[in-house]
Design an enzyme around this catalytic site. Structure first.
Site, mmCIF file in Angstrom:
data_model
loop_
_atom_site.group_PDB
_atom_site.id
_atom_site.type_symbol
_atom_site.label_atom_id
_atom_site.label_comp_id
_atom_site.label_asym_id
_atom_site.label_seq_id
_atom_site.Cartn_x
_atom_site.Cartn_y
_atom_site.Cartn_z
ATOM 1 N N THR A 199 74.311 15.025 -42.464
ATOM 2 C CA THR A 199 74.865 13.853 -43.151
ATOM 3 C C THR A 199 76.385 13.940 -43.258
ATOM 4 N N GLY A 211 73.272 21.744 -48.435
ATOM 5 C CA GLY A 211 73.052 22.720 -49.503
ATOM 6 C C GLY A 211 73.535 24.090 -49.088
ATOM 7 N N GLU A 257 66.266 13.706 -46.889
ATOM 8 C CA GLU A 257 65.319 13.826 -45.762
ATOM 9 C C GLU A 257 64.697 12.470 -45.436
HETATM 10 C C1 LIG Z 1 64.390 30.799 -52.063
HETATM 11 C C2 LIG Z 1 63.826 29.590 -51.498
HETATM 12 C C3 LIG Z 1 62.465 29.841 -50.932
HETATM 13 C C4 LIG Z 1 61.877 29.072 -50.052
HETATM 14 C C5 LIG Z 1 62.454 27.803 -49.500
HETATM 15 C C6 LIG Z 1 61.609 27.278 -48.432
HETATM 16 C C7 LIG Z 1 61.290 26.032 -48.301
HETATM 17 C C8 LIG Z 1 61.750 24.928 -49.172
HETATM 18 C C9 LIG Z 1 60.935 23.778 -49.011
HETATM 19 C C10 LIG Z 1 61.373 22.568 -48.894
HETATM 20 C C11 LIG Z 1 62.675 22.059 -49.131
HETATM 21 C C12 LIG Z 1 63.663 22.240 -48.018
HETATM 22 C C13 LIG Z 1 64.854 21.704 -48.134
HETATM 23 C C14 LIG Z 1 65.038 20.711 -49.223
HETATM 24 C C15 LIG Z 1 66.374 20.528 -49.788
HETATM 25 C C16 LIG Z 1 67.236 19.623 -49.374
HETATM 26 C C17 LIG Z 1 67.063 19.046 -48.013
HETATM 27 C C18 LIG Z 1 67.870 17.854 -47.739
HETATM 28 C C19 LIG Z 1 68.170 17.900 -46.287
HETATM 29 C C20 LIG Z 1 68.546 16.580 -45.684
HETATM 30 O O1 LIG Z 1 68.511 15.577 -46.293
HETATM 31 S S1 LIG Z 1 68.975 16.676 -44.050
HETATM 32 C C21 LIG Z 1 69.364 15.050 -43.591
HETATM 33 C C22 LIG Z 1 68.129 14.211 -43.461
HETATM 34 N N1 LIG Z 1 68.458 12.918 -42.938
HETATM 35 C C23 LIG Z 1 67.566 12.006 -42.699
HETATM 36 O O2 LIG Z 1 66.382 12.179 -42.940
HETATM 37 C C24 LIG Z 1 68.072 10.753 -42.066
HETATM 38 C C25 LIG Z 1 67.042 9.649 -42.010
HETATM 39 N N2 LIG Z 1 67.179 8.887 -40.800
HETATM 40 C C26 LIG Z 1 66.339 9.021 -39.723
HETATM 41 O O3 LIG Z 1 65.417 9.829 -39.743
HETATM 42 C C27 LIG Z 1 66.586 8.183 -38.515
HETATM 43 O O4 LIG Z 1 67.865 7.918 -38.240
HETATM 44 C C28 LIG Z 1 65.825 6.863 -38.563
HETATM 45 C C29 LIG Z 1 64.350 7.236 -38.441
HETATM 46 C C30 LIG Z 1 66.049 6.108 -39.841
HETATM 47 C C31 LIG Z 1 66.235 5.967 -37.368
HETATM 48 O O5 LIG Z 1 66.582 6.718 -36.285
HETATM 49 P P1 LIG Z 1 67.201 6.072 -34.968
HETATM 50 O O6 LIG Z 1 68.213 5.063 -35.328
HETATM 51 O O7 LIG Z 1 67.612 7.168 -34.080
HETATM 52 O O8 LIG Z 1 65.955 5.444 -34.388
HETATM 53 P P2 LIG Z 1 65.448 3.951 -34.293
HETATM 54 O O9 LIG Z 1 65.325 3.341 -35.633
HETATM 55 O O10 LIG Z 1 66.284 3.236 -33.294
HETATM 56 O O11 LIG Z 1 64.043 4.214 -33.691
HETATM 57 C C32 LIG Z 1 63.842 4.512 -32.324
HETATM 58 C C33 LIG Z 1 62.427 5.008 -32.127
HETATM 59 O O12 LIG Z 1 62.360 6.368 -32.500
HETATM 60 C C34 LIG Z 1 61.331 6.553 -33.446
HETATM 61 N N3 LIG Z 1 61.669 7.683 -34.307
HETATM 62 C C35 LIG Z 1 62.657 7.774 -35.219
HETATM 63 N N4 LIG Z 1 62.622 8.982 -35.792
HETATM 64 C C36 LIG Z 1 61.623 9.657 -35.216
HETATM 65 C C37 LIG Z 1 61.093 10.969 -35.398
HETATM 66 N N5 LIG Z 1 61.604 11.806 -36.301
HETATM 67 N N6 LIG Z 1 60.048 11.344 -34.654
HETATM 68 C C38 LIG Z 1 59.508 10.502 -33.759
HETATM 69 N N7 LIG Z 1 59.956 9.234 -33.537
HETATM 70 C C39 LIG Z 1 61.001 8.836 -34.263
HETATM 71 C C40 LIG Z 1 61.287 5.241 -34.174
HETATM 72 O O13 LIG Z 1 60.093 5.071 -34.891
HETATM 73 C C41 LIG Z 1 61.454 4.270 -33.035
HETATM 74 O O14 LIG Z 1 60.242 4.157 -32.369
HETATM 75 P P3 LIG Z 1 59.822 2.749 -31.739
HETATM 76 O O15 LIG Z 1 58.617 3.084 -30.922
HETATM 77 O O16 LIG Z 1 60.993 2.266 -30.941
HETATM 78 O O17 LIG Z 1 59.504 1.850 -32.880
HETATM 79 C C1 LIG Z 2 70.331 16.472 -53.375
HETATM 80 C C2 LIG Z 2 70.627 16.118 -51.960
HETATM 81 C C3 LIG Z 2 70.666 17.116 -51.009
HETATM 82 C C4 LIG Z 2 70.969 16.806 -49.690
HETATM 83 N N1 LIG Z 2 71.051 17.808 -48.785
HETATM 84 C C5 LIG Z 2 71.415 17.538 -47.498
HETATM 85 C C6 LIG Z 2 71.570 18.584 -46.551
HETATM 86 O O1 LIG Z 2 71.361 19.738 -46.863
HETATM 87 N N2 LIG Z 2 71.978 18.270 -45.305
HETATM 88 C C7 LIG Z 2 72.212 16.987 -44.917
HETATM 89 O O2 LIG Z 2 72.572 16.766 -43.761
HETATM 90 N N3 LIG Z 2 72.051 15.964 -45.797
HETATM 91 C C8 LIG Z 2 71.660 16.209 -47.073
HETATM 92 N N4 LIG Z 2 71.514 15.184 -47.981
HETATM 93 C C9 LIG Z 2 71.802 13.822 -47.548
HETATM 94 C C10 LIG Z 2 70.563 12.954 -47.466
HETATM 95 O O3 LIG Z 2 69.777 13.303 -46.377
HETATM 96 C C11 LIG Z 2 70.985 11.484 -47.397
HETATM 97 O O4 LIG Z 2 71.653 11.175 -48.600
HETATM 98 C C12 LIG Z 2 69.772 10.597 -47.218
HETATM 99 O O5 LIG Z 2 69.227 10.740 -45.927
HETATM 100 C C13 LIG Z 2 70.099 9.117 -47.471
HETATM 101 O O6 LIG Z 2 71.131 8.682 -46.659
HETATM 102 P P1 LIG Z 2 72.437 7.959 -47.244
HETATM 103 O O7 LIG Z 2 72.980 8.795 -48.334
HETATM 104 O O8 LIG Z 2 73.267 7.654 -46.074
HETATM 105 O O9 LIG Z 2 71.910 6.626 -47.905
HETATM 106 P P2 LIG Z 2 72.177 5.157 -47.389
HETATM 107 O O10 LIG Z 2 71.544 4.991 -46.056
HETATM 108 O O11 LIG Z 2 73.598 4.802 -47.509
HETATM 109 O O12 LIG Z 2 71.295 4.373 -48.447
HETATM 110 C C14 LIG Z 2 71.809 3.519 -49.454
HETATM 111 C C15 LIG Z 2 70.866 2.308 -49.591
HETATM 112 O O13 LIG Z 2 70.880 1.556 -48.380
HETATM 113 C C16 LIG Z 2 69.560 1.315 -47.953
HETATM 114 N N5 LIG Z 2 69.506 1.292 -46.481
HETATM 115 C C17 LIG Z 2 70.183 2.054 -45.594
HETATM 116 N N6 LIG Z 2 69.832 1.740 -44.332
HETATM 117 C C18 LIG Z 2 68.933 0.762 -44.414
HETATM 118 C C19 LIG Z 2 68.171 0.022 -43.461
HETATM 119 N N7 LIG Z 2 68.286 0.261 -42.151
HETATM 120 N N8 LIG Z 2 67.309 -0.917 -43.912
HETATM 121 C C20 LIG Z 2 67.172 -1.144 -45.231
HETATM 122 N N9 LIG Z 2 67.845 -0.458 -46.182
HETATM 123 C C21 LIG Z 2 68.707 0.476 -45.789
HETATM 124 C C22 LIG Z 2 68.738 2.459 -48.520
HETATM 125 O O14 LIG Z 2 67.381 2.089 -48.666
HETATM 126 C C23 LIG Z 2 69.418 2.686 -49.868
HETATM 127 O O15 LIG Z 2 68.875 1.767 -50.800
HETATM 128 C C24 LIG Z 2 71.215 15.470 -49.316
HETATM 129 C C25 LIG Z 2 71.156 14.453 -50.282
HETATM 130 C C26 LIG Z 2 70.865 14.769 -51.587
HETATM 131 C C27 LIG Z 2 70.818 13.680 -52.618
#
Ligand SMILES: CC/C=C\C/C=C\C/C=C\C/C=C\C/C=C\CCCC(=O)SCCNC(=O)CCNC(=O)[C@H](O)C(C)(C)COP(=O)(O)OP(=O)(O)OC[C@H]1O[C@@H](n2cnc3c(N)ncnc32)[C@H](O)[C@@H]1OP(=O)(O)O
Ligand SMILES: Cc1cc2nc3c(=O)[nH]c(=O)nc-3n(C[C@H](O)[C@H](O)[C@H](O)COP(=O)(O)OP(=O)(O)OC[C@H]3O[C@@H](n4cnc5c(N)ncnc54)[C@H](O)[C@@H]3O)c2cc1C
Length: 674
Positions: A157, A196, A440
């Site tokens: 992110t 994190g 996530e």
């Molecule tokens: C001491 C400690 C001990 C132990 C610890 C151990 C474990 C801990 C346990 C758990 C906790 C672990 C960590 C937690 C803490 C914090 C973690 C926080 C980390 C983060 O947040 S990381 C960042 C995460 N970010 C996101 O999730 C972003 C979300 N966005 C997306 O996923 C994608 O961009 C999207 C899905 C919204 C769109 O993607 P795109 O624009 O590339 O795709 P399209 O919308 O154009 O779609 C195209 C096509 O692809 C398909 N698609 C999309 N994603 C996937 C996928 N993942 N797999 C398969 N297919 C996918 C989509 O459906 C489309 O398909 P279609 O057929 O064309 O419709």
């Molecule tokens: C505690 C915490 C820990 C994190 N840890 C990590 C980490 O370790 N590594 C990492 O890479 N990231 C991490 N993140 C980031 C996290 O993965 C993102 O914040 C999360 O995926 C949401 O994305 P954003 O912040 O861009 O929200 P945005 O996408 O800006 O969302 C804001 C609003 O817009 C809406 N929105 C956005 N896109 C659309 C759409 N296409 N259609 C409709 N509505 C939409 C959402 O629903 C939401 O209401 C962490 C976040 C938090 C809060």
């Protein structure tokens, strides 16, 4: 009794509750641990990790400054990591989620009231090495990471983009002259934000960046990047890194920011399992599916379903035990004040929390097994099941995190004023779980991913093509008549499916209408997204209800009669609860009548009364040690008031009889001398 301490004085109301519980608590514990063997092994792990007292703090974490809190969390993370390498390593060979085995996770919660700064190392850095590296890369990085010689995180992110991964701005440009990638942050919004452990703890991270080679952009790819010196921990030249500041929770996770100024890394540091850049800069795509680089996110979404089920089990344990010892009001003047657990409204708040923890725990195991099957197929080069799995893991992640956060807050409400105390344990649980709804993959965004799949499946059903298992019910969406209501568990599940099919059909019809009226496909989709989210939610509820019911029937096949009864009551409660929450939808899409719904409400209320005598037994069956609960209200012995007072007396504010603020401000103001 699942937790015994011979010298423990137990609150008489809790003792009475335990005496009247009519089922074998241990049998239920075994069901949710996955068998007696697993329970024994879990307990062994907990004894080793927790009996030494290493998880305890001399001063409560809540009384520390942010810097002290962080340092204390690092101190305990190091103790815990050393334990994991030594004592716990041999014991953790359970049927598990690999490095993030839920059993290991569970003991970690005793050490951290918030989270460990190593969470992302074990939760995402190590899994990315496992999932995105070639075998050669893995053999270099994995032993170092597992041995904690290096500590990493996952920096995807940015300030400007989280959801829209394709919009990330960090660039990794290949230089064939030196066989290096040049990492660069071209704008403020391209700074990595949130990872994190990044702020102060880690020396490596996975960086997701736009890959450029031979002048062409190939989209986002993962790289392993050293950001701090392995000896001095000083940030390396070309790196700008720091911590992002106080948050609602996760305050011991040192979430950080990271920017690059033309920072060079060796070519081999691109994670090359799914795509490669050769020495001369040629780009080679290896994977058969374009989204395999999103694999770590999918993994964590699966893990999170288990994670939130566990945290909801904690909150319901705290609130039910507290409700058994708390007495309030006098509805019958001649009788003593009742336990608040006797109020039907209280049961309505709490029993759904217990049932949901069960439902999500069982769904998480089922989801994990499906994930393992998908991974096994992908190893053989077959990615056919990935779209369905992505749709499933997306909606289960969204609904499980959202429902758990809501129900944990409901557990806090159920504890009245005392639930607002940090020492109750509930605020920390809420702060942690409410973040899982966002990270996530945001709730709405993930449900819209599921909706894409549902709409495609609907169109396939319309064309009489075969459907994948989780959406096979859509085949019945074209019968032309409303689904027949039937209040049996299977009947209610069929109604939930009819509701999901009906909502999907409405979306498709409206989108087609809008397109006929001249809207583009993208705009017609956008205008329908409120309903698409609702359709995906309905689909997910049908999946959870179906899985919960089937798994309970399977797992209790050989259970004793009373365990069967109480497990059946809870699954039925779950189905009645959600049917009553969705009466409007049921009236739209099934043949249910007003009388059916009035009868269902009465049946639901009667069910609450049947579950009531077993409520404490049900939360005892979660078998959560006091060290994991961190709660004045939820401890096994129920000494709530004593613990609340003990905690209050620990407040640094009580160290001095008169606060310095008196002489500095209060006195001058009161004497008119300010
Ligand atoms: C001491 C400690 C001990 C132990 C610890 C151990 C474990 C801990 C346990 C758990 C906790 C672990 C960590 C937690 C803490 C914090 C973690 C926080 C980390 C983060 O947040 S990381 C960042 C995460 N970010 C996101 O999730 C972003 C979300 N966005 C997306 O996923 C994608 O961009 C999207 C899905 C919204 C769109 O993607 P795109 O624009 O590339 O795709 P399209 O919308 O154009 O779609 C195209 C096509 O692809 C398909 N698609 C999309 N994603 C996937 C996928 N993942 N797999 C398969 N297919 C996918 C989509 O459906 C489309 O398909 P279609 O057929 O064309 O419709
Ligand atoms: C505690 C915490 C820990 C994190 N840890 C990590 C980490 O370790 N590594 C990492 O890479 N990231 C991490 N993140 C980031 C996290 O993965 C993102 O914040 C999360 O995926 C949401 O994305 P954003 O912040 O861009 O929200 P945005 O996408 O800006 O969302 C804001 C609003 O817009 C809406 N929105 C956005 N896109 C659309 C759409 N296409 N259609 C409709 N509505 C939409 C959402 O629903 C939401 O209401 C962490 C976040 C938090 C809060």
């Amino acid at each position: 009794m699942t937790q015994t301490n011979n010298n423990m004085t137990v609150n008489p109301d809790l003792a009475m509750e335990r005496a009247k519980c009519n089922f074998n608590v241990l049998e239920v514990t075994h069901i949710f641990d996955g068998g007696e063997r697993n329970t024994l092994q879990r307990k062994k792990i907990e004894d080793v990790a927790l009996n030494s007292g290493a998880s305890k703090d001399a001063l409560g974490e809540e009384h520390m400054s942010p810097k002290e809190k962080y340092e204390n969390a690092v101190r305990k993370s190091c103790i815990y990591a050393t334990m994991m390498k030594n004592e716990l390593a041999e014991l953790s060979g359970l049927e598990s989620f690999g490095v993030s085995s839920p059993v290991i996770r569970r003991t970690a919660d005793a050490f951290f009231k918030e989270v460990s700064p190593f969470l992302l190392h074990l939760g995402m850095f190590v899994p990315t090495i496992m999932g995105q590296c070639t075998p050669e890369q893995q053999s270099y990085w994995l032993p170092r990471a597992l041995d904690m010689q290096i500590i990493g995180t996952y920096a995807q992110t940015e300030l400007g983009h989280g959801t829209f991964i394709r919009g990330l701005e960090t660039t990794a440009t290949y230089d064939p002259e030196t066989e290096e990638f040049v990492l660069h942050s071209p704008t403020l919004s391209s700074y990595k934000w949130w990872a994190g452990g990044l702020g102060k703890t880690v020396n490596y991270c996975i960086v997701v960046a736009q890959l450029y080679t031979k002048g062409e952009c190939h989209g986002t790819h993962p790289f392993i990047v050293q950001i701090r010196d392995e000896d001095t921990h000083v940030p390396l030249p070309g790196i700008k890194v720091g911590e992002i500041g106080p948050k609602m929770g996760f305050n011991t996770a040192d979430n950080g920011f990271l920017g690059f100024d033309h920072y060079r890394i060796p070519r081999e540091h691109m994670l090359m399992k799914n795509a490669q850049v050769l020495k001369d800069g040629t780009y080679v795509k290896v994977a058969r599916h374009g989204k395999l680089t999103y694999g770590t996110m999918v993994f964590v979404r699966v893990v999170l379903v288990n994670e939130v089920a566990f945290n909801l089990a904690k909150a319901s344990t705290i609130a039910v035990r507290y409700s058994a010892i708390r007495r309030q009001s006098k509805p019958k003047p001649d009788e003593v004040e009742p336990q608040i657990l006797d109020y039907v409204t209280q049961q309505h708040k709490l029993f759904i929390a217990i049932a949901t923890a069960h439902a999500l725990q069982l769904c998480s195991t089922w989801l994990w097994e499906s994930f393992s099957a998908v991974l096994a197929q992908m190893k053989g080069g077959n990615t056919d099941t990935l779209p369905e799995f992505h749709a499933l893991s997306s909606c289960l992640k969204a609904i499980s995190t959202s429902d758990s956060a809501h129900l944990i807050e409901q557990c806090r409400h159920a504890c009245g004023g005392h639930g607002y105390m940090i020492s109750s344990g509930i605020p920390n649980l809420y702060n942690f779980v409410s973040a899982t709804r966002t990270y996530e993959g945001d709730y709405t965004v993930l449900l819209l991913q599921t909706a894409r799949f549902l709409v495609k499946a609907y169109e396939q059903a319309e064309a009489k093509k075969p459907l994948t298992p989780t959406v096979s019910y859509l085949a019945h969406a074209f019968s032309g008549s409303r689904a027949t209501w039937d209040n049996s568990p299977d009947g209610i599940i069929r109604s939930f499916q009819a509701l999901a099919a009906g909502k999907t059909a409405v979306c498709v019809t409206n989108m087609r209408k809008r397109m006929r009226a001249g809207l583009s496909q993208v705009d017609a989709w956008e205008m329908s997204t409120i309903q698409l989210v609702a359709a995906a939610e309905a689909h997910c509820r049908a999946v959870i209800a179906d899985t919960y019911r089937k798994e309970i029937v399977r797992l209790t096949a050989n259970s004793s009669p009373n365990v069967k009864v109480v497990m059946d009551q809870l699954t039925t409660l779950y189905l009645y609860y959600w049917a009553l929450e969705r009466t409007g939808d049921l009236l739209m899409f099934t043949s249910v009548s007003q009388k059916d719904l009035v009868d269902l409400q009465i049946a639901y209320e009667e069910l609450l009364l049947k579950i009531r005598p077993n409520a404490v037994g049900l939360v005892d069956a979660f078998d959560l040690r006091d060290e994991l609960l961190h709660s004045t209200l939820g401890s096994y012995d129920g000494r709530v008031y004593e613990r609340l007072m003990e905690e209050a007396l620990k407040s640094p504010m009580n160290k001095e009889p008169v606060s310095d603020a008196y002489s500095k401000y209060l006195r001058p103001m009161m004497k008119g001398k300010l």
